[in-house]
Design an enzyme around this catalytic site. Structure first.
Site, PDB file in Angstrom:
ATOM      1  CD  GLU A  43      -2.852  -1.204   2.345  1.00 35.58           C
ATOM      2  OE1 GLU A  43      -2.339  -1.528   3.435  1.00 35.58           O
ATOM      3  OE2 GLU A  43      -4.054  -0.917   2.213  1.00 35.58           O
ATOM      4  CD  GLU A  61      -3.505  -6.145   3.683  1.00 30.47           C
ATOM      5  OE1 GLU A  61      -3.551  -6.856   2.658  1.00 30.47           O
ATOM      6  OE2 GLU A  61      -2.802  -5.116   3.757  1.00 30.47           O
TER       7      GLU A  61
HETATM    8  N1  3HC Z   1       4.096  -8.144  11.490  1.00 33.34           N
HETATM    9  C1  3HC Z   1       4.745  -8.605  12.591  1.00 33.34           C
HETATM   10  N2  3HC Z   1       5.626  -9.625  12.560  1.00 33.34           N
HETATM   11  C2  3HC Z   1       5.816 -10.209  11.371  1.00 33.34           C
HETATM   12  C3  3HC Z   1       5.170  -9.799  10.198  1.00 33.34           C
HETATM   13  C4  3HC Z   1       4.277  -8.708  10.285  1.00 33.34           C
HETATM   14  N3  3HC Z   1       3.635  -8.206   9.213  1.00 33.34           N
HETATM   15  N4  3HC Z   1       5.567 -10.593   9.182  1.00 33.34           N
HETATM   16  C5  3HC Z   1       6.441 -11.461   9.705  1.00 33.34           C
HETATM   17  N5  3HC Z   1       6.599 -11.232  11.022  1.00 33.34           N
HETATM   18  C6  3HC Z   1       7.509 -11.921  11.947  1.00 33.34           C
HETATM   19  C7  3HC Z   1       7.192 -13.404  12.083  1.00 33.34           C
HETATM   20  O1  3HC Z   1       6.224 -13.625  13.085  1.00 33.34           O
HETATM   21  C8  3HC Z   1       8.539 -13.963  12.440  1.00 33.34           C
HETATM   22  O2  3HC Z   1       8.747 -13.706  13.808  1.00 33.34           O
HETATM   23  P1  3HC Z   1       9.555 -14.756  14.715  1.00 33.34           P
HETATM   24  O3  3HC Z   1      10.916 -14.845  14.110  1.00 33.34           O
HETATM   25  O4  3HC Z   1       9.511 -14.158  16.064  1.00 33.34           O
HETATM   26  O5  3HC Z   1       8.804 -16.039  14.619  1.00 33.34           O
HETATM   27  C9  3HC Z   1       9.517 -13.080  11.675  1.00 33.34           C
HETATM   28  O6  3HC Z   1       8.801 -11.877  11.374  1.00 33.34           O
HETATM   29  C10 3HC Z   1       9.970 -13.680  10.356  1.00 33.34           C
HETATM   30  O7  3HC Z   1       8.806 -14.055   9.613  1.00 33.34           O
HETATM   31  P2  3HC Z   1       8.738 -15.428   8.810  1.00 33.34           P
HETATM   32  O8  3HC Z   1       9.292 -16.521   9.650  1.00 33.34           O
HETATM   33  O9  3HC Z   1       7.355 -15.572   8.314  1.00 33.34           O
HETATM   34  O10 3HC Z   1       9.754 -15.122   7.632  1.00 33.34           O
HETATM   35  P3  3HC Z   1       9.681 -15.607   6.116  1.00 33.34           P
HETATM   36  O11 3HC Z   1      10.886 -15.120   5.460  1.00 33.34           O
HETATM   37  O12 3HC Z   1       9.379 -17.065   6.068  1.00 33.34           O
HETATM   38  O13 3HC Z   1       8.409 -14.868   5.479  1.00 33.34           O
HETATM   39  C11 3HC Z   1       6.976 -13.026   4.936  1.00 33.34           C
HETATM   40  C12 3HC Z   1       8.397 -13.469   5.343  1.00 33.34           C
HETATM   41  C13 3HC Z   1       6.657 -13.612   3.565  1.00 33.34           C
HETATM   42  C14 3HC Z   1       6.932 -11.547   4.899  1.00 33.34           C
HETATM   43  C15 3HC Z   1       5.979 -13.602   5.963  1.00 33.34           C
HETATM   44  O14 3HC Z   1       6.451 -13.321   7.259  1.00 33.34           O
HETATM   45  C16 3HC Z   1       4.608 -13.032   5.866  1.00 33.34           C
HETATM   46  O15 3HC Z   1       3.830 -13.452   5.034  1.00 33.34           O
HETATM   47  N6  3HC Z   1       4.277 -12.095   6.758  1.00 33.34           N
HETATM   48  C17 3HC Z   1       2.934 -11.546   6.858  1.00 33.34           C
HETATM   49  C18 3HC Z   1       2.647 -10.553   5.770  1.00 33.34           C
HETATM   50  C19 3HC Z   1       1.275  -9.979   5.960  1.00 33.34           C
HETATM   51  O16 3HC Z   1       0.301 -10.681   6.170  1.00 33.34           O
HETATM   52  N7  3HC Z   1       1.189  -8.673   5.858  1.00 33.34           N
HETATM   53  C20 3HC Z   1      -0.049  -7.966   6.049  1.00 33.34           C
HETATM   54  C21 3HC Z   1      -0.064  -7.357   7.420  1.00 33.34           C
HETATM   55  S1  3HC Z   1      -1.592  -6.606   7.784  1.00 33.34           S
HETATM   56  C22 3HC Z   1      -1.502  -5.105   7.022  1.00 33.34           C
HETATM   57  O17 3HC Z   1      -0.539  -4.790   6.379  1.00 33.34           O
HETATM   58  C23 3HC Z   1      -2.664  -4.213   7.284  1.00 33.34           C
HETATM   59  C24 3HC Z   1      -2.635  -2.994   6.438  1.00 33.34           C
HETATM   60  O18 3HC Z   1      -3.444  -3.168   5.305  1.00 33.34           O
HETATM   61  C25 3HC Z   1      -3.173  -1.786   7.187  1.00 33.34           C
END
Ligand code: 3HC
Length: 707
Positions: A109, A129
């Site tokens: 975004e 999301e």
């Molecule tokens: N917020 C907080 N922590 C997060 C995070 C996030 N968005 N994304 C990842 N983390 C944390 C994980 O919990 C993990 O923590 P840990 O080491 O303590 O277990 C650490 O970061 C590493 O994450 P992964 O083990 O998942 O690392 P990968 O390299 O395997 O994957 C990724 C990276 C593809 C970015 C994956 O973490 C992911 O899909 N994250 C979520 C992305 C997501 O859903 N984003 C949307 C958030 S909601 C939003 O943006 C609302 C907005 O519209 C207002």
């Protein structure tokens, strides 16, 4: 006071280009601090007369994972993400987003609010999301359709799927795709703007054509989905508002986002997101894993074939051993078919598919395990056969090889004791089909070495699995809970609910299939064989339902014989097997059961409570490290609906006092089956929750605090 914001964002100015680098490990999550840091950095550069254009890029392995999911409840603290993105969008100086690795959610975004976007090869973008039960709440539903049109935006936002860089370029989400570090990519694009080669544009000034037929089709598709989730439908509503003036659309989007923040679906899905990652925090996490290059799998049945496939897909050399020579060709063929299927489904690229065939051998000779770094036994469930095999492996395998059993309930300590190296023996319990199901129960026996456990966890991640640590007991975490859940369903059937009503109630709750439909799929004969093996150990006071045995005796084994609880006719939806209904009626009469009425709620309450009670016992006995591990087992191995978060998450939603009251009420009918675990009483008395236990469990094994 130390200014943290300057540590998580670095700024510099070079040749009139102001650079903002997001540097908040591990994933540059856009929580309160980083939002403020970006906003402050932007303001400084916007006010700096030497700066003519601004570039944002990320430090580390990805641009940003989006809003901080742990902090979502704080998304209204100013500057909010929409405020920061609004400022970037309205900036008089052009803003460029240089993206690498991943730009997900709020991070995409942010990029959409910029005036140009450059992607680095390997970039994946997504608005995931809805997978967390919310919708893009910082302009994603308004700005993406302005760039791609509605149809593509609906597809991307309502599914939450990842989009590869090439597709993002083709859809116009990024303006350029390049190689090299993101800072260089951003600088190059900024220079092209400054020299007039590229013209920046404000996304909000673009318009969207409303296509009612596209929305109607999407609405129909989404509302027909099971489970029917709220977030994708609300996301569609938000996208529909993109044809309004941008401020109205953004207001509508934010309202829908905030509404969803209150939903049970959001709470369950966010819990599931963290559950998937929490299981990796465990006592042996600090041990140095062993090197695994070659894997031998013993047993060419369904499990062995699936396990061999999963390792081949992940790039390992695999030798499959099927002791019966006549079955070697069919085992080999089954693996090859799985690989072809994985290629078709896009789980395997053509190169890896080709090399997988070269990395695979299949014979009937056990000696082939001699050079394997990891041996996984997947023969039939018989303790004598397994101990005999492990004694042989002990002689043949090289020192340091890990000897794993895929047993689903047998005693791994006994199996380990058949060798002279119990420290190298571990349970790796895969779930069928092993190349598809994500759960891997890592069963740690009394003597299993820490580095053996660490290796199993590392391997699991490489295989794309969710590893969960369990200790030895009959059925470990998952099958123990499954057995209880199944019995609760069987008792409901004896007491008056029909099997189709029980299935429907649990499917409405969110399970992909109810327990009887699952039995048909798994094969009624398989479950009967297990029951027969365990019959001698069954306590005499235990209530036993003979219905499944009687169905088997009629020669109906479920889907494979086209008849079980249901009749299966090609692709037709399942039909109730009227002969089974007759068996049920007869059996109720035979045992003197007076059929009672059960509502859908009664059915779900009983099955879920049985599951939770057993899960609490599993926890109390130390079989699972914490409640979150149990949730992960159920979510990734047993089809527990993701948006419900798992049985322990549900236990907190229901509350310990209500659970105790339920169990005590049910116990009037069957005190042997319904018993309140002491841990549940303790939690109720002390006013604790399973969430508190999770916090303690995660803190104990958090990185840097490993025991
Ligand atoms: N917020 C907080 N922590 C997060 C995070 C996030 N968005 N994304 C990842 N983390 C944390 C994980 O919990 C993990 O923590 P840990 O080491 O303590 O277990 C650490 O970061 C590493 O994450 P992964 O083990 O998942 O690392 P990968 O390299 O395997 O994957 C990724 C990276 C593809 C970015 C994956 O973490 C992911 O899909 N994250 C979520 C992305 C997501 O859903 N984003 C949307 C958030 S909601 C939003 O943006 C609302 C907005 O519209 C207002």
């Amino acid at each position: 006071m130390k200014d943290l914001t300057t540590e998580i964002v670095r700024t510099e100015v070079q040749d009139g280009i102001g650079l903002i680098c997001l540097a908040k490990p591990p994933v540059n999550a856009l929580g309160v601090l980083l939002r403020k840091a970006i906003y402050d950095a932007y303001r400084r550069l916007a006010d700096d007369p030497a700066v003519r254009i601004i570039v944002l890029y990320g430090d580390g392995r990805l641009f940003s994972a989006g809003a901080d999911i742990k902090d979502l409840a704080k998304s209204d603290i100013e500057p909010t993400l929409p405020q920061v993105l609004g400022a970037l969008h309205d900036s008089e100086k052009p803003v460029i987003a240089a993206l690498h690795g991943a730009a997900f959610g709020g991070a995409l975004e942010l990029a959409l609010a910029a005036h140009l976007r450059v992607g680095v090869q390997g970039l994946r973008i997504a608005l995931p999301e809805v997978r967390l039960g919310v919708l893009p709440g910082a302009g994603g539903t308004q700005r993406l359709p302005r760039l791609t049109g509605c149809a593509a935006a609906i597809d991307i936002i309502c599914s939450g799927r990842e989009v590869e860089a090439k597709e993002a370029l083709a859809l116009g989400i990024i303006d350029r795709l390049t190689d090299g570090p993101p800072r260089d990519a951003g600088l190059a694009m900024a220079k092209d703007v400054l020299t007039g080669k590229l013209v920046p544009r404000q996304t909000d000034k673009l318009s969207v054509a409303f296509q009612p037929e596209v929305f109607a089709a999407a609405q129909k598709r989404l509302s027909g989905k099971r489970p029917a989730l709220l977030a994708p439908v609300k996301a569609l509503e938000a996208i529909a508002a993109s044809s309004l003036p941008i401020t109205d659309g953004l207001t509508k989007e934010r309202k829908l986002f905030k509404d969803l923040m209150q939903s049970e679906e959001r709470a369950g899905l966010v819990h599931a997101f963290f559950a998937e990652r929490a299981t990796g925090k465990m006592p042996e996490a600090a041990a140095m894993p062993r090197q695994i290059n070659s894997v031998a799998v013993i047993g060419g049945g369904t499990m062995g074939v699936g396990i061999a496939t999963t390792f081949l897909i992940a790039g390992y050399h695999v030798h499959l051993i099927e002791a019966q020579s006549a079955r070697v060709p069919s085992a080999r063929k089954a693996v090859e078919q799985n690989l072809n299927g994985a290629l078709k489904r896009g789980k395997l690229d053509p190169d890896t598919h080709q090399t997988a065939f070269e990395r695979f051998t299949c014979t009937d000779t056990l000696d082939a395990v001699a050079n394997a770094d990891l041996v996984i036994e997947a023969i039939f469930e018989d303790i004598a056969a397994k101990t005999d095999l492990f004694a042989k492996l002990d002689v043949i395998c090289k020192p340091g090889a890990i000897l794993a059993t895929n047993t689903s309930y047998l005693d791994v300590n006994l199996i380990a004791a058949a060798t002279s190296r119990p420290a190298d023996v571990i349970g790796l319990h895969f779930f069928s089909p092993a190349h598809i199901m994500r759960l891997l129960e890592v069963v740690v026996a009394d003597a299993t070495a820490p580095d053996c456990v660490a290796t199993a966890f590392l391997l699991a991640r490489k295989l794309g699995k969710v590893p969960v640590r369990a200790t030895v007991c009959d059925g470990f975490i998952g099958n123990r809970i499954l057995t209880r859940y199944r019995r609760a369903a069987d008792y409901l059937l004896l007491d008056g609910a029909s099997f189709e009503d029980i299935d429907r109630a649990l499917e409405d709750f969110g399970f992909a299939m109810g327990p009887f439909a699952v039995s048909d799929l798994a094969g009624l004969d398989i479950a009967k064989a297990t029951r027969d093996r365990k019959a001698a150990d069954r306590p005499p006071e235990e209530r036993y339902s003979r219905i499944a045995d009687l169905i088997c005796e009629s020669g109906w084994y479920g889907r494979k014989s086209c008849r079980g609880y249901y009749v299966y006719d090609g692709d037709e939806p399942r039909q109730v097997n009227p002969d089974v209904t007759a068996i049920v009626d007869n059996e109720r009469r035979a045992i003197g059961s007076e059929p009672r009425q059960f509502t859908n709620e009664d059915i779900v309450d009983r099955c879920l409570t049985a599951m939770i009670a057993e899960a609490v016992s599993v926890l109390q006995e130390g079989i699972a490290l914490g409640p979150v591990d149990i949730d992960a087992v159920e979510l990734f191995g047993y089809g527990f609906p993701r948006h419900r978060g798992g049985p322990m998450f549900q236990a907190d939603r229901i509350g310990p006092a209500t659970l105790i009251a339920r169990i005590e009420a049910y116990a009037h009918e069957d005190p042997q089956f319904w018993q309140v675990p002491q841990l549940l009483r303790d939690i109720a008395r002390e006013g604790h929750s399973f969430a508190t236990l999770n916090e303690q469990r995660i803190a104990m094994f958090e990185k840097g605090n490993k025991t």
